[in-house]
Design a protein around this motif. Structure first.
Motif, PDB file in Angstrom:
ATOM      1  N   LEU A 143       0.863  -1.182   0.000  1.00 48.47           N
ATOM      2  CA  LEU A 143       0.000   0.000   0.000  1.00 48.47           C
ATOM      3  C   LEU A 143       0.899   1.232   0.000  1.00 48.47           C
ATOM      4  CD1 LEU A 143      -2.623  -1.052   2.696  1.00 48.47           C
ATOM      5  CD2 LEU A 143      -3.026  -0.912   0.259  1.00 48.47           C
ATOM      6  N   LEU A 144       0.860   2.010  -1.075  1.00 54.43           N
ATOM      7  CA  LEU A 144       1.769   3.141  -1.198  1.00 54.43           C
ATOM      8  C   LEU A 144       1.003   4.392  -1.618  1.00 54.43           C
ATOM      9  CD1 LEU A 144       5.300   3.054  -2.776  1.00 54.43           C
ATOM     10  CD2 LEU A 144       3.757   4.947  -3.278  1.00 54.43           C
ATOM     11  N   SER A 145       1.244   5.471  -0.893  1.00 55.11           N
ATOM     12  CA  SER A 145       0.645   6.763  -1.219  1.00 55.11           C
ATOM     13  C   SER A 145       1.656   7.608  -1.988  1.00 55.11           C
ATOM     14  CB  SER A 145       0.228   7.498   0.070  1.00 55.11           C
ATOM     15  OG  SER A 145      -0.156   8.822  -0.213  1.00 55.11           O
ATOM     16  N   GLN A 146       1.238   8.132  -3.131  1.00 57.49           N
ATOM     17  CA  GLN A 146       2.130   8.909  -4.005  1.00 57.49           C
ATOM     18  C   GLN A 146       1.558  10.309  -4.202  1.00 57.49           C
ATOM     19  OE1 GLN A 146       3.148   7.072  -7.886  1.00 57.49           O
ATOM     20  NE2 GLN A 146       2.381   8.957  -8.802  1.00 57.49           N
ATOM     21  N   LYS A 147       2.383  11.326  -3.909  1.00 61.70           N
ATOM     22  CA  LYS A 147       1.917  12.701  -4.063  1.00 61.70           C
ATOM     23  C   LYS A 147       2.977  13.540  -4.774  1.00 61.70           C
ATOM     24  CE  LYS A 147      -0.143  16.587  -1.566  1.00 61.70           C
ATOM     25  NZ  LYS A 147      -0.598  17.111  -0.271  1.00 61.70           N
ATOM     26  N   VAL A 148       2.563  14.176  -5.882  1.00 61.40           N
ATOM     27  CA  VAL A 148       3.448  15.063  -6.643  1.00 61.40           C
ATOM     28  C   VAL A 148       3.065  16.501  -6.321  1.00 61.40           C
ATOM     29  CG1 VAL A 148       4.290  15.704  -8.927  1.00 61.40           C
ATOM     30  CG2 VAL A 148       3.658  13.338  -8.460  1.00 61.40           C
ATOM     31  N   GLU A 149       4.084  17.321  -6.092  1.00 66.33           N
ATOM     32  CA  GLU A 149       3.843  18.702  -5.653  1.00 66.33           C
ATOM     33  C   GLU A 149       2.951  19.481  -6.627  1.00 66.33           C
ATOM     34  OE1 GLU A 149       6.939  21.720  -6.231  1.00 66.33           O
ATOM     35  OE2 GLU A 149       6.927  21.971  -4.058  1.00 66.33           O
ATOM     36  N   ASP A 150       3.184  19.353  -7.923  1.00 63.87           N
ATOM     37  CA  ASP A 150       2.465  20.131  -8.932  1.00 63.87           C
ATOM     38  C   ASP A 150       1.181  19.405  -9.341  1.00 63.87           C
ATOM     39  OD1 ASP A 150       1.584  21.586 -11.148  1.00 63.87           O
ATOM     40  OD2 ASP A 150       3.632  22.103 -11.730  1.00 63.87           O
ATOM     41  N   TYR A 151       0.051  20.045  -9.130  1.00 64.98           N
ATOM     42  CA  TYR A 151      -1.248  19.452  -9.441  1.00 64.98           C
ATOM     43  C   TYR A 151      -1.377  19.145 -10.931  1.00 64.98           C
ATOM     44  CZ  TYR A 151      -6.323  19.030  -9.928  1.00 64.98           C
ATOM     45  OH  TYR A 151      -7.590  18.583 -10.235  1.00 64.98           O
ATOM     46  N   TYR A 152      -0.692  19.912 -11.770  1.00 64.18           N
ATOM     47  CA  TYR A 152      -0.843  19.776 -13.215  1.00 64.18           C
ATOM     48  C   TYR A 152       0.065  18.704 -13.825  1.00 64.18           C
ATOM     49  CZ  TYR A 152      -3.461  24.097 -12.754  1.00 64.18           C
ATOM     50  OH  TYR A 152      -4.382  25.035 -12.374  1.00 64.18           O
ATOM     51  N   VAL A 153       0.899  18.096 -13.004  1.00 62.55           N
ATOM     52  CA  VAL A 153       1.725  16.996 -13.499  1.00 62.55           C
ATOM     53  C   VAL A 153       0.855  15.751 -13.598  1.00 62.55           C
ATOM     54  CG1 VAL A 153       3.674  15.483 -13.012  1.00 62.55           C
ATOM     55  CG2 VAL A 153       3.873  17.936 -12.602  1.00 62.55           C
ATOM     56  N   ASP A 154       0.688  15.245 -14.796  1.00 68.91           N
ATOM     57  CA  ASP A 154      -0.241  14.139 -15.050  1.00 68.91           C
ATOM     58  C   ASP A 154       0.502  12.806 -15.045  1.00 68.91           C
ATOM     59  OD1 ASP A 154      -2.471  12.680 -15.646  1.00 68.91           O
ATOM     60  OD2 ASP A 154      -2.452  13.140 -17.804  1.00 68.91           O
ATOM     61  N   LEU A 155       0.508  12.133 -13.880  1.00 66.45           N
ATOM     62  CA  LEU A 155       1.128  10.821 -13.742  1.00 66.45           C
ATOM     63  C   LEU A 155       0.148   9.870 -13.061  1.00 66.45           C
ATOM     64  CD1 LEU A 155       4.737  11.723 -12.510  1.00 66.45           C
ATOM     65  CD2 LEU A 155       4.095  10.867 -14.773  1.00 66.45           C
ATOM     66  N   PRO A 156       0.184   8.578 -13.373  1.00 58.26           N
ATOM     67  CA  PRO A 156      -0.704   7.610 -12.711  1.00 58.26           C
ATOM     68  C   PRO A 156      -0.482   7.610 -11.199  1.00 58.26           C
ATOM     69  CG  PRO A 156       0.397   6.614 -14.601  1.00 58.26           C
ATOM     70  CD  PRO A 156       1.061   7.935 -14.373  1.00 58.26           C
ATOM     71  N   ASP A 157      -1.582   7.586 -10.437  1.00 58.80           N
ATOM     72  CA  ASP A 157      -1.467   7.576  -8.971  1.00 58.80           C
ATOM     73  C   ASP A 157      -0.733   6.340  -8.466  1.00 58.80           C
ATOM     74  OD1 ASP A 157      -2.791   9.962  -8.768  1.00 58.80           O
ATOM     75  OD2 ASP A 157      -4.768   9.045  -8.486  1.00 58.80           O
ATOM     76  N   GLY A 158      -0.831   5.245  -9.206  1.00 67.33           N
ATOM     77  CA  GLY A 158      -0.218   3.991  -8.757  1.00 67.33           C
ATOM     78  C   GLY A 158       1.135   3.700  -9.361  1.00 67.33           C
ATOM     79  N   LEU A 159       1.798   4.722  -9.898  1.00 66.83           N
ATOM     80  CA  LEU A 159       3.089   4.512 -10.562  1.00 66.83           C
ATOM     81  C   LEU A 159       4.107   3.883  -9.616  1.00 66.83           C
ATOM     82  CD1 LEU A 159       5.090   4.913 -12.922  1.00 66.83           C
ATOM     83  CD2 LEU A 159       5.490   7.229 -12.044  1.00 66.83           C
TER      84      LEU A 159
END
Length: 385
Positions: A143-159
């Motif tokens: 179970l891993l939580s992934q958070k990117v600082e920039d809201y507009y960066v479009d990456l899969p949440d489950g990368l």
């Protein structure tokens, strides 16, 4: 003149011993032949052979590592070299072959040819997979939580989670499918587990028959290169990802490993840079997790939880408490709780002992019968009839 010759001979001998020691230190593996023994009891030939093989493998590792250490004691500054070997040696089984079997006086004896490796365990996938199978093929839930600082960066949440699961699978572990996990919990429960709700993690792990739960937090932050670089290089995008992870024993809710790591990524756009940093951070920390989990499972004793239902008297409690320490492969027994006819123990076992072995031998020793209600690599639940 004679004294000078003696010095020369002594000097040459020291050089030869030192070179021999270096070659031993550089060797990745060694092949040894050992004998393993096991008492031929009522559990039959198959179990006796299995126990004898495990005994032979254990002796092979001790012999190989012991030889490795002994060779270092012949050189000057031997204590420093020996200390280094003791701290860094990772003796493990790369492969083995049974070359002879015999029975003498109710003792099952096997002769085994064993290849013992000395490299870091996680660096040799074949050996790692073999040892994982030997210690029960544990199942892992991620179970891993992934958070990117920039809201507009479009990456899969489950990368990052997918990358971590991939590395565990490639190393030989069984990993529970993410969709099975998400079918049993909602987003809030997932966040709660990652935040540190180990009881909920254990409950979910039990439902999915997981032996270990890996929970992790990853944050990826943008780094402005314009402050440090000029021209074309200054137009590149950069991200730095930090991740922290914990491994929880799904039976005891104990944290057996806690590690942190990071990764950096540079690209022509933010998505590329963030993705690179996330993958690098995940790879770094998963490699360490695999190393920690594998060495913990293989080199150290393992702990299982024993639960006994329908304990109706203190006499039965006492009989259980007295019998458990006498079982083969049991190192320590810890009484945890007795309430509402439910009795709980934690039991430290040698790595080669299986939960089934405990159930079989316990049935032979106790004056009353029981039924096995459930059994996993880390937990045994019995009910007194």
């Amino acid at each position: 003149m004679l004294q000078k010759r003696l010095y020369i001979v002594l000097f040459v001998a020291i050089i030869m011993i030192f070179n021999f020691t270096l070659s031993v230190l550089a060797t990745d593996s060694v092949v040894v032949e050992t004998e393993g023994k096991a008492y031929l009891g009522d559990d039959g030939l198959v179990n006796a052979e299995k126990k004898a093989i495990n005994d032979g493998l254990r002796r092979a590792v001790e012999q190989a590592v012991g030889t490795f250490i002994s060779s270092s004691t012949m050189v000057k500054n031997a204590q420093l070299i020996e200390d280094k070997i003791l701290k860094s040696s990772q003796g493990y089984i790369k492969g083995y072959q049974v070359i002879n079997k015999s029975i003498e006086d109710h003792i099952y004896i096997v002769k085994v040819k064993v290849e013992v490796g000395r490299k870091t365990l996680a660096g040799d996938l074949d050996a790692l997979k073999l040892n994982i199978k030997r210690i029960g093929n544990p199942r892992i839930m991620v179970l891993l939580s992934q958070k990117v600082e920039d809201y507009y960066v479009d990456l899969p949440d489950g990368l990052a989670e997918t990358e971590m699961m991939k590395q565990f699978i490639e190393s030989g572990f069984q990993v529970i499918d993410r969709y099975k996990v998400d079918s049993l919990i909602n987003r809030e429960e997932r966040r709660t587990i990652i935040a540190g709700d180990y009881d909920l993690a254990v409950k979910l792990g039990s439902q999915l028959k997981a032996d270990f739960v890996v929970i992790a937090n990853l944050r990826s932050n943008y780094i402005d290169l314009r402050k440090t670089l000029d021209g074309i290089a200054g137009s590149l995008k950069s991200y730095n990802s930090q991740v922290e992870a914990r491994v929880i024993n799904a039976s005891t809710a104990q944290v057996i490993a806690a590690v942190t790591g990071d990764g950096k990524g540079v690209g022509v756009n933010k998505e590329m840079a963030a993705k690179k940093s996330i993958i690098e951070a995940t790879e770094n920390i998963t490699e360490e997790l695999i190393d920690r989990i594998s060495n913990d499972l293989i080199k150290q004793e393992k702990t299982i939880q024993l639960q006994v239902n329908s304990v109706s008297s203190l006499k039965q409690l006492s009989q259980l408490k007295n019998s458990l320490p006498t079982l083969s492969g049991v190192i320590n027994v810890y009484f945890r709780e007795f309430a509402n006819e439910l009795l709980t123990f934690d039991i430290d076992l040698e790595p080669s002992v299986e939960v089934l072995d405990i159930a079989i031998e316990l049935e032979e020793k106790l004056p009353f019968s029981f039924e096995v209600k459930s059994m996993s690599e880390a937990k045994l639940v019995l009910e007194i009839r």
